[in-house]
Design a protein around this motif. Structure first.
Motif, PDB file in Angstrom:
ATOM      1  N   GLU D 148      -7.092  68.034 -51.573  1.00  0.00           N
ATOM      2  CA  GLU D 148      -6.204  67.393 -50.607  1.00  0.00           C
ATOM      3  C   GLU D 148      -6.040  65.908 -50.895  1.00  0.00           C
ATOM      4  O   GLU D 148      -4.929  65.379 -50.862  1.00  0.00           O
ATOM      5  CB  GLU D 148      -6.755  67.596 -49.192  1.00  0.00           C
ATOM      6  CG  GLU D 148      -6.344  68.902 -48.576  1.00  0.00           C
ATOM      7  CD  GLU D 148      -4.856  69.123 -48.650  1.00  0.00           C
ATOM      8  OE1 GLU D 148      -4.108  68.273 -48.128  1.00  0.00           O
ATOM      9  OE2 GLU D 148      -4.439  70.122 -49.240  1.00  0.00           O
ATOM     10  N   ILE D 152      -2.427  64.154 -51.722  1.00  0.00           N
ATOM     11  CA  ILE D 152      -1.807  63.045 -50.991  1.00  0.00           C
ATOM     12  C   ILE D 152      -1.640  61.845 -51.900  1.00  0.00           C
ATOM     13  O   ILE D 152      -0.598  61.175 -51.881  1.00  0.00           O
ATOM     14  CB  ILE D 152      -2.647  62.696 -49.749  1.00  0.00           C
ATOM     15  CG1 ILE D 152      -2.645  63.881 -48.792  1.00  0.00           C
ATOM     16  CG2 ILE D 152      -2.076  61.477 -49.044  1.00  0.00           C
ATOM     17  CD1 ILE D 152      -3.453  63.653 -47.567  1.00  0.00           C
ATOM     18  N   CYS D 155       1.342  62.462 -54.223  1.00  0.00           N
ATOM     19  CA  CYS D 155       2.627  62.280 -53.546  1.00  0.00           C
ATOM     20  C   CYS D 155       2.860  60.815 -53.255  1.00  0.00           C
ATOM     21  O   CYS D 155       3.979  60.316 -53.360  1.00  0.00           O
ATOM     22  CB  CYS D 155       2.655  63.081 -52.252  1.00  0.00           C
ATOM     23  SG  CYS D 155       2.577  64.822 -52.522  1.00  0.00           S
ATOM     24  N   GLY D 156       1.780  60.104 -52.889  1.00  0.00           N
ATOM     25  CA  GLY D 156       1.914  58.675 -52.640  1.00  0.00           C
ATOM     26  C   GLY D 156       2.372  57.951 -53.890  1.00  0.00           C
ATOM     27  O   GLY D 156       3.246  57.080 -53.838  1.00  0.00           O
ATOM     28  N   ALA D 167      11.484  59.540 -52.692  1.00  0.00           N
ATOM     29  CA  ALA D 167      10.986  59.997 -51.396  1.00  0.00           C
ATOM     30  C   ALA D 167      11.260  61.483 -51.224  1.00  0.00           C
ATOM     31  O   ALA D 167      10.429  62.245 -50.740  1.00  0.00           O
ATOM     32  CB  ALA D 167      11.633  59.204 -50.273  1.00  0.00           C
ATOM     33  N   LYS D 168      12.454  61.882 -51.648  1.00  0.00           N
ATOM     34  CA  LYS D 168      12.802  63.305 -51.517  1.00  0.00           C
ATOM     35  C   LYS D 168      11.878  64.163 -52.381  1.00  0.00           C
ATOM     36  O   LYS D 168      11.351  65.189 -51.929  1.00  0.00           O
ATOM     37  CB  LYS D 168      14.266  63.499 -51.962  1.00  0.00           C
ATOM     38  CG  LYS D 168      14.832  64.854 -51.646  1.00  0.00           C
ATOM     39  CD  LYS D 168      15.305  64.901 -50.203  1.00  0.00           C
ATOM     40  CE  LYS D 168      15.251  66.292 -49.596  1.00  0.00           C
ATOM     41  NZ  LYS D 168      15.719  67.366 -50.414  1.00  0.00           N
ATOM     42  N   ALA D 170       8.928  63.384 -53.408  1.00  0.00           N
ATOM     43  CA  ALA D 170       7.572  63.343 -52.868  1.00  0.00           C
ATOM     44  C   ALA D 170       7.453  64.277 -51.678  1.00  0.00           C
ATOM     45  O   ALA D 170       6.443  64.968 -51.519  1.00  0.00           O
ATOM     46  CB  ALA D 170       7.218  61.914 -52.463  1.00  0.00           C
ATOM     47  N   PHE D 171       8.500  64.325 -50.852  1.00  0.00           N
ATOM     48  CA  PHE D 171       8.428  65.201 -49.676  1.00  0.00           C
ATOM     49  C   PHE D 171       8.350  66.666 -50.097  1.00  0.00           C
ATOM     50  O   PHE D 171       7.504  67.420 -49.612  1.00  0.00           O
ATOM     51  CB  PHE D 171       9.639  64.965 -48.766  1.00  0.00           C
ATOM     52  CG  PHE D 171       9.535  65.700 -47.464  1.00  0.00           C
ATOM     53  CD1 PHE D 171       8.823  65.177 -46.419  1.00  0.00           C
ATOM     54  CD2 PHE D 171      10.146  66.938 -47.302  1.00  0.00           C
ATOM     55  CE1 PHE D 171       8.705  65.864 -45.225  1.00  0.00           C
ATOM     56  CE2 PHE D 171      10.034  67.632 -46.117  1.00  0.00           C
ATOM     57  CZ  PHE D 171       9.317  67.080 -45.073  1.00  0.00           C
ATOM     58  N   LEU D 174       5.004  67.319 -51.456  1.00  0.00           N
ATOM     59  CA  LEU D 174       3.963  67.355 -50.428  1.00  0.00           C
ATOM     60  C   LEU D 174       3.988  68.678 -49.680  1.00  0.00           C
ATOM     61  O   LEU D 174       2.954  69.312 -49.471  1.00  0.00           O
ATOM     62  CB  LEU D 174       4.177  66.195 -49.456  1.00  0.00           C
ATOM     63  CG  LEU D 174       3.085  66.037 -48.406  1.00  0.00           C
ATOM     64  CD1 LEU D 174       1.794  65.624 -49.063  1.00  0.00           C
ATOM     65  CD2 LEU D 174       3.479  65.019 -47.359  1.00  0.00           C
ATOM     66  N   ILE D 175       5.199  69.105 -49.302  1.00  0.00           N
ATOM     67  CA  ILE D 175       5.292  70.335 -48.507  1.00  0.00           C
ATOM     68  C   ILE D 175       4.793  71.530 -49.313  1.00  0.00           C
ATOM     69  O   ILE D 175       3.965  72.317 -48.853  1.00  0.00           O
ATOM     70  CB  ILE D 175       6.748  70.548 -48.048  1.00  0.00           C
ATOM     71  CG1 ILE D 175       7.148  69.482 -47.030  1.00  0.00           C
ATOM     72  CG2 ILE D 175       6.924  71.928 -47.473  1.00  0.00           C
ATOM     73  CD1 ILE D 175       6.405  69.561 -45.729  1.00  0.00           C
ATOM     74  N   LEU D 176       5.282  71.632 -50.542  1.00  0.00           N
ATOM     75  CA  LEU D 176       4.872  72.802 -51.335  1.00  0.00           C
ATOM     76  C   LEU D 176       3.394  72.749 -51.672  1.00  0.00           C
ATOM     77  O   LEU D 176       2.693  73.758 -51.624  1.00  0.00           O
ATOM     78  CB  LEU D 176       5.707  72.884 -52.613  1.00  0.00           C
ATOM     79  CG  LEU D 176       7.114  73.412 -52.368  1.00  0.00           C
ATOM     80  CD1 LEU D 176       7.910  73.383 -53.647  1.00  0.00           C
ATOM     81  CD2 LEU D 176       7.048  74.829 -51.841  1.00  0.00           C
ATOM     82  N   THR D 178       1.102  71.358 -49.916  1.00  0.00           N
ATOM     83  CA  THR D 178       0.307  71.682 -48.734  1.00  0.00           C
ATOM     84  C   THR D 178       0.304  73.179 -48.475  1.00  0.00           C
ATOM     85  O   THR D 178      -0.699  73.751 -48.049  1.00  0.00           O
ATOM     86  CB  THR D 178       0.839  70.926 -47.514  1.00  0.00           C
ATOM     87  OG1 THR D 178       1.034  69.565 -47.875  1.00  0.00           O
ATOM     88  CG2 THR D 178      -0.124  70.993 -46.369  1.00  0.00           C
ATOM     89  N   LEU D 179       1.447  73.799 -48.738  1.00  0.00           N
ATOM     90  CA  LEU D 179       1.478  75.268 -48.665  1.00  0.00           C
ATOM     91  C   LEU D 179       0.417  75.852 -49.599  1.00  0.00           C
ATOM     92  O   LEU D 179      -0.327  76.763 -49.218  1.00  0.00           O
ATOM     93  CB  LEU D 179       2.866  75.744 -49.091  1.00  0.00           C
ATOM     94  CG  LEU D 179       3.396  77.031 -48.472  1.00  0.00           C
ATOM     95  CD1 LEU D 179       3.510  76.869 -46.976  1.00  0.00           C
ATOM     96  CD2 LEU D 179       4.743  77.374 -49.064  1.00  0.00           C
ATOM     97  N   GLY D 182      -2.930  75.404 -48.156  1.00  0.00           N
ATOM     98  CA  GLY D 182      -3.198  76.405 -47.133  1.00  0.00           C
ATOM     99  C   GLY D 182      -3.699  77.696 -47.753  1.00  0.00           C
ATOM    100  O   GLY D 182      -4.685  78.281 -47.289  1.00  0.00           O
ATOM    101  N   LEU D 183      -3.050  78.115 -48.823  1.00  0.00           N
ATOM    102  CA  LEU D 183      -3.491  79.340 -49.485  1.00  0.00           C
ATOM    103  C   LEU D 183      -4.893  79.192 -50.047  1.00  0.00           C
ATOM    104  O   LEU D 183      -5.719  80.097 -49.953  1.00  0.00           O
ATOM    105  CB  LEU D 183      -2.513  79.705 -50.607  1.00  0.00           C
ATOM    106  CG  LEU D 183      -1.160  80.206 -50.121  1.00  0.00           C
ATOM    107  CD1 LEU D 183      -0.206  80.328 -51.273  1.00  0.00           C
ATOM    108  CD2 LEU D 183      -1.328  81.542 -49.438  1.00  0.00           C
TER     109      LEU D 183
END
Lengths: 127, 100, 480, 498
Positions: D148, D152, D155-156, D167-168, D170-171, D174-176, D178-179, D182-183
């Protein structure tokens, strides 16, 4: 099949976690609004927290704080709870960072919708 | 046509995953049972030895702040990282201007 | 040891010197190029003589966790000798040819690096070193192929790189397979796979022949070669008729005699088909050549055909066949370089590249066309020229291996060769004297000298084949 | 005394960059030399990593085990400096040092003023420290936390680049990612539920006893890990975020993301697969074949996609997708040569890809152009940059005596030893495709006339960084000795072969 469903019913917290996980990841992958994606991520993470906490649970268990009077009732497993504390902090950090990115994107594009952003970038957006 | 095909593909994939997950859930150790595999020497010691080992009656605290303090250090580092990342994202990046 | 190092590094050192010279010093640059080419030649001769007399020179090094060895045997020494000798002629010819061309510095630098790479291929003592120098040769000759920097040249270069690297990839896989199956990769101790009887050998042979066959222009892997003819003429002559393509041919010879060994080859079903692949290439190559109008393209297809003579000899697995192959390596290279040099002179002096418009060129460029005629006769296999002997031995090899029809293929190909070149020579001495700047002028001697010299050498070997025989004998004795 | 140093060294290696990163921001207000401090701490890290690796090599793979907080293994967290850990530590330290050297005083164009540059370095050091942590940790949940922090900070680093595209990217990243996290966490949960342990060694032992009762759980946990880490490591069908993120990031960030971060996730995946499930289970569940298949797919698809890219950095980013395929394929071979080869390939690709990205960044900032066709004549005007770029390209293609060749050689040995000719063929095709997408850049740079612009090599530290990396590419190819030995030991450890 019946046995399978029966076992699933016994493990209902895990099943709930799975359903939450599915909802969360489906939201992330299908929604184009960035906020909704972020909320999807949070739902998904909550699902995993739920699964962990459930794994540490115990029938008739009590909170894992030592108490002198009643040692008959078992304590639940404290490890998953401790891990999830860390997990929650991680989740908060990710959320904060993602929100910051959304703010920056909103400042530039004036929208929080991923589709409209790529439209604007490709120059075909019309007010 | 392509859209339906894609939909069908996703549906099949979802069904397969769903079935797999269902079987997995059914196979997991039963929820809340005393015989669960997580009640082994590890949690035994956390439950019975926490006071002796760390002097804390709250076992979760004992784990977070003593047994697994290394994780907690990284937990704070996650926070720190997020703070720096937020700062680098928002501060000083404004000059790219408001497009509106 | 010293000779080997000197031969090998003279090219690279020369390239470094050339690259560090200031731009405007044309004469000095020529002197450097000549000096280092001659050094390379002299030392490869010394290496070759030592090897033919039964000497042994070897360097083994551990680099990159792998063993690299330079250990020329008679076959390698022979290849090195042919290449380095022709390099000197090509260098002198280049001085004339490059007079009014751009970017001489790049040209000469890579020209010399290619010499090192070719000698490396020749002197390599194990498969890894062979692979390394083979790759290096591809990379070093690439800038020469695209020397003109035109769209055509870039396209040809791309084709060249893709074909060569794909071939190299196949070779690498084959080398690894050989290593796993036999545990060794060096040539010195007899055929590598000699006691390996297992399924999959046919596949291994196919990988090796397919890989080296790219550079040897075995049909259908030949397509890069006609395209690469956009390079400057000395490069076409030296690299695409001799050095680069010979490295492929040499690789196949190595595979047949040093990796598989002739006993094992004799038992493989694929090995029995290979002479026919070569025969097919011989006939089809020369037939396509007769239909080309651009002289250089005609020569390119002709090269494809002639290379397979050598392969055919090697694939017969007979002493006569191998001897013929080695002899053909020597004789064909002298003649083909002559032909290309002539083509270059005609293109430069008479400004003519099409075969159909060559009437009268012979009157304006008599010496060139005579050399051309001599070389053409050689390609047919006429007696006073060296190719007669090589074709004779190749046919004996074919007969010895019990395949009469191979000899017929060679005879038929000789006849088509005659159709391919002789009419051109005859036509060039007919009709009006063509417009041309003639054979005089500053750089002509530099171009004409090596051409006539090579034609003379071809005649000499034809008349006294004994002078090259010791070398050929050494190679044949090495494997039989 | 030396014994004390020896036992505490692993902790120090992980903690030093993290500690410096905390101090960096406040110190930057007062002192102007903080950026050299970053280089200093990386240099120290490299020295210590070399020392540690030497020690491991000398003791022939006996690990240095450090129990955090004094709690022994199943209760506390272990730092396990085995051959694999020392190997990856060496790679991390060796690559981060030149990248930080390159970044010194060179961020104002892409990142911004001094404050932002300092923050960039903070994230950079955090990433470096966390990657070192990944190399050494032996605890499942600790891996999650490290992953984690790495996500972060990655992405930063991407979003440190000015402009909305970053920014796009990085977003999305970050989302993928983090998915994926989660797995991974889900997988850890499943493993914990059926073993009751978080320590990888103990979990492995426990799993060995119970897996037959929970085959589906084991299978599900494996696929969670594979997909989770696959997203983060950009394994082929899950690579969608990588090209944007790696091509829009600031140059040093692109280099460390493509060169190291991706490998950190792969190392974690490998540690879990080989350390918890172990070879036996991987074999039972056919994961070896899946890995080989995914690897082949990634090599082919990544290379072909790279061919289609016109932008230099995007082409390099897609090339990373292909190279990840090689690494995954090698782990799927499950024999000592294949795994050792893939580890060496991992190291050599870390060096090569960082070199390529740094050189590409230097080219782009000097010329202001981004398309591969725009660099005509750069070779003469920027000899060092383009020379190093060419060396790295040759290394990536796998020309002998460059570092990529050694890795590829062992990969081929490994794949042919198990009789997988298809994999060998794909490795060969991958090299050819790699040549096709990299050589045209070199050709235009050297063999086409240069425009009149005044382009120059970057400043002295940047040049030094490039030269260091270029030497490393050749050095690893000519003398891979100790690193290769370490890789072989690590492979033996992973495969549990004495």
């Amino acid at each position: 099949m019946k046995i399978l469903l029966g076992k699933v019913l016994i493990n209902y917290p895990y099943f709930a976690a799975v359903i939450l996980f599915a909802i969360g990841s489906a939201t992330v992958l299908t929604r184009s609004n960035l906020f909704k994606k972020l909320i999807g991520i949070n739902i998904m993470e909550s699902a995993i927290f739920l699964m962990f906490i459930a794994a540490g649970s115990r029938r008739d268990g009590v909170v894992p704080i030592l108490h002198m009077d009643d040692s008959l009732r078992p304590y639940i497993n404290p490890l998953p709870s401790a891990l999830m504390l860390t997990g929650i902090v991680v989740s908060v950090s990710v959320t904060a960072f993602a929100l910051a990115l959304i703010v920056r994107l909103y400042r530039f594009y004036g929208t929080t919708d991923a589709k409209r952003m790529s439209d604007i970038r490709n120059g075909v957006a019309k007010e | 046509m392509g859209k339906y095909l894609r939909l069908a593909f996703i549906l099949i994939l979802a069904l397969l995953t769903g079935y797999g997950v269902l079987v997995t859930v059914a196979e997991l150790p039963p929820y809340g049972a005393d015989t669960n595999l997580t009640y082994n020497q590890v949690s035994e010691r956390y439950i019975n030895g926490a006071l002796e080992d760390t002097g804390v009656p709250n076992m979760v605290t004992a784990i977070v702040l003593d047994y697994r303090a290394y994780d907690t250090m990284f937990e704070t580092i996650v926070l720190f990282t997020a703070v720096i990342a937020v700062l680098i994202t928002l501060k000083g990046a404004q000059e790219e201007g408001d497009r509106k | 040891m010293l000779e080997l190092g000197m031969a090998l590094f003279s090219g690279v050192t020369g390239a470094l010197v050339v690259a560090s010279l200031p731009k405007a010093t044309e004469r000095l640059r020529r002197a450097v190029v000549l000096l280092f080419s001659v050094t390379g030649m002299v030392f490869s001769w010394r290496v070759a003589i030592k090897i033919f007399n039964g000497g042994n020179i070897g360097i083994i090094a551990q680099l990159g966790g792998l063993t690299w060895s330079l250990d020329p045997d008679p076959l390698g020494a022979m290849f090195g000798l042919i290449a380095s000798t022709l390099w000197v002629f090509a260098a002198i010819y280049s001085f004339g040819y490059m007079e009014r061309k751009t970017r001489p510095q790049t040209y000469y630098a890579f020209f010399l690096i290619s010499l090192s790479a070719t000698l490396g291929v020749a002197f390599s003592g194990n498969l890894l070193a062979l692979y390394f120098f083979y790759e290096l040769l591809t990379l070093a000759t690439y800038p020469l192929v695209i020397h003109e920097r035109s769209a055509d040249a870039v396209k040809a270069g791309r084709k060249y790189i893709i074909y060569s690297l794909s071939g190299a990839a196949a070779i690498l896989i084959a080398i690894v397979l050989t290593y796993i199956w036999s545990g060794k990769i060096d040539f010195a101790s007899g055929p590598i796979l000699v006691n390996t009887m297992r399924p999959g050998l046919n596949l291994l042979l196919a990988l090796f022949v397919g890989g080296f066959g790219v550079k040897a222009a075995l049909m259908p892997l030949h397509r890069w070669l006609p395209a690469a003819m956009v390079a400057p003429t000395p490069i076409s002559a030296l690299l695409h008729a001799v050095a680069v393509v010979y490295s492929g041919v040499y690789g196949i010879l190595r595979v047949v005699y040093s990796v598989f060994g002739r006993e094992l080859m004799g038992t493989l079903s694929l090995a029995r088909k290979l002479p026919w692949v070569a025969a097919f290439t011989i006939l089809v190559g020369v037939i396509i050549a007769t239909q080309q109008d651009v002289l250089k393209r005609r020569l390119a297809y002709h090269t494809i055909s002639q290379l397979s003579y050598i392969l055919l000899g090697a694939f017969t697995l007979q002493p006569w066949g191998l001897g013929g192959a080695i002899l053909h390596m020597i004789s064909y290279s002298t003649l083909k370089v002559t032909l290309f040099f002539c083509a270059g002179i005609i293109a430069e002096r008479a400004d003519e590249t099409a075969v159909s418009r060559m009437q009268g060129v012979g009157w304006s460029l008599p010496k060139t066309m005579i050399a051309f005629g001599v070389a053409s006769l050689g390609m047919v296999g006429m007696l006073p020229l060296n190719t007669f002997w090589s074709k004779y031995y190749l046919m004996r090899g074919g007969v010895q291996s019990g395949q009469w029809s191979l000899a017929l293929v060679l005879i038929g190909s000789g006849i088509i060769n005659a159709i391919c070149f002789l009419p051109t020579v005859v036509a060039s001495f007919q009709g009006e004297k063509a417009k041309s700047s003639g054979e005089t002028g500053g750089n002509t001697m530099l171009m004409l000298g090596p051409t006539l010299c090579l034609a003379g050498i071809a005649l000499l070997i034809g008349l006294y084949p004994g002078i090259v025989w010791p070398g050929v004998e050494a190679v044949v004795n090495r494997f039989f | 005394m030396t014994a004390v140093i020896k036992t505490h060294l692993p902790v120090f290696v992980v903690a030093a960059p993290l500690f410096v990163s905390f101090l960096l921001s406040p110190m930057a207000r007062r002192f102007g030399w903080v950026q050299s401090l970053v280089v200093g701490v990386q240099g120290l890290g490299l020295l210590l990593a070399v020392y540690l690796a030497g020690m491991i090599l000398k003791s022939s793979g006996v690990p240095i085990i450090y129990s955090m907080g004094g709690w022994p293994a199943p209760w506390g967290i272990e730092l396990w400096t085995g051959s694999l850990g020392a190997f990856f530590l060496l790679v991390v330290a060796g690559v981060t040092l030149p990248i930080s050297l390159y970044a010194v005083n060179n961020l104002s164009d892409e990142v911004g003023d001094a404050t932002r540059s300092t923050r960039f370095f903070v994230l950079y050091l955090l990433l470096a420290g966390v990657l070192a942590g990944m190399a050494l940790t032996n605890d499942l949940f600790n891996i999650f936390v490290l992953v984690e922090v790495a996500t972060i900070s990655c992405c930063g680093l991407v979003s440190a680049r000015r402009g909305p595209n970053a920014a796009k990217a990085a977003f999305n990243y970050l989302i993928l990612a983090t998915l994926g996290s989660g797995l991974i966490l889900g997988g850890i949960g499943l493993v914990y539920m059926i073993t009751g342990n978080l320590n990888m060694g103990f979990a492995g032992i426990a799993l060995n006893g119970v897996w037959q009762d929970y085959p589906h759980v084991v299978w599900m946990a494996m696929s969670f890990f594979l997909v989770g880490f696959g997203v983060k490591a950009a394994l082929f069908p899950l690579h969608v975020w990588l090209p944007d993120a790696h091509s829009t990031a600031p140059t040093p960030a692109s280099a460390i993301l493509s060169g190291l971060a991706v490998k950190g996730y792969i190392i974690c995946l490998v540690k879990i697969l080989f350390g918890v499930f172990e070879v036996h289970l991987l074999d039972v569940f056919r994961l070896d074949q899946i890995l080989v298949l995914l690897g082949m797919l990634a090599i082919l698809a990544g290379s072909i996609l790279a061919l289609a890219q016109g932008e230099l950095k995007r082409r390099l980013a897609f090339s990373t997708v292909a190279q990840v395929g090689y690494i995954v394929l090698g782990f799927g071979l499950m024999n000592i040569k294949g795994v050792a080869g893939t580890l060496f390939y991992l190291a050599s690709h870390a060096v090569i890809k960082s070199t390529l990205f740094l050189a590409a960044g230097a080219l782009i900032s000097a010329t202001g152009k981004t398309h591969v066709k725009d660099f005509a004549g750069v070779g003469r005007k920027m000899p060092i940059t383009m020379g190093v770029f060419s060396i790295a390209s040759l290394g990536l293609v796998g020309i002998p005596l460059f570092s990529g060749f050694v890795g590829k050689w062992y990969l081929l040995l490994g794949s042919l030893e198990v009789g997988n000719l298809t994999a060998a063929g794909v490795i060969g095709i991958g090299s050819v495709l790699c040549a096709i997408y990299l050589f045209p850049i070199i050709r235009t740079a050297y063999f086409e006339p240069a425009p009149e612009d005044d382009w120059q090599d970057p400043g002295v530290p940047q040049r030094l960084a490039l030269v260091m990396l270029g030497i490393a590419v050749i050095g690893l190819g000519v003398l891979p000795g100790p690193l290769l030995q370490l890789a072989q030991k690590a492979a033996a450890d992973l495969l549990i072969i004495p």
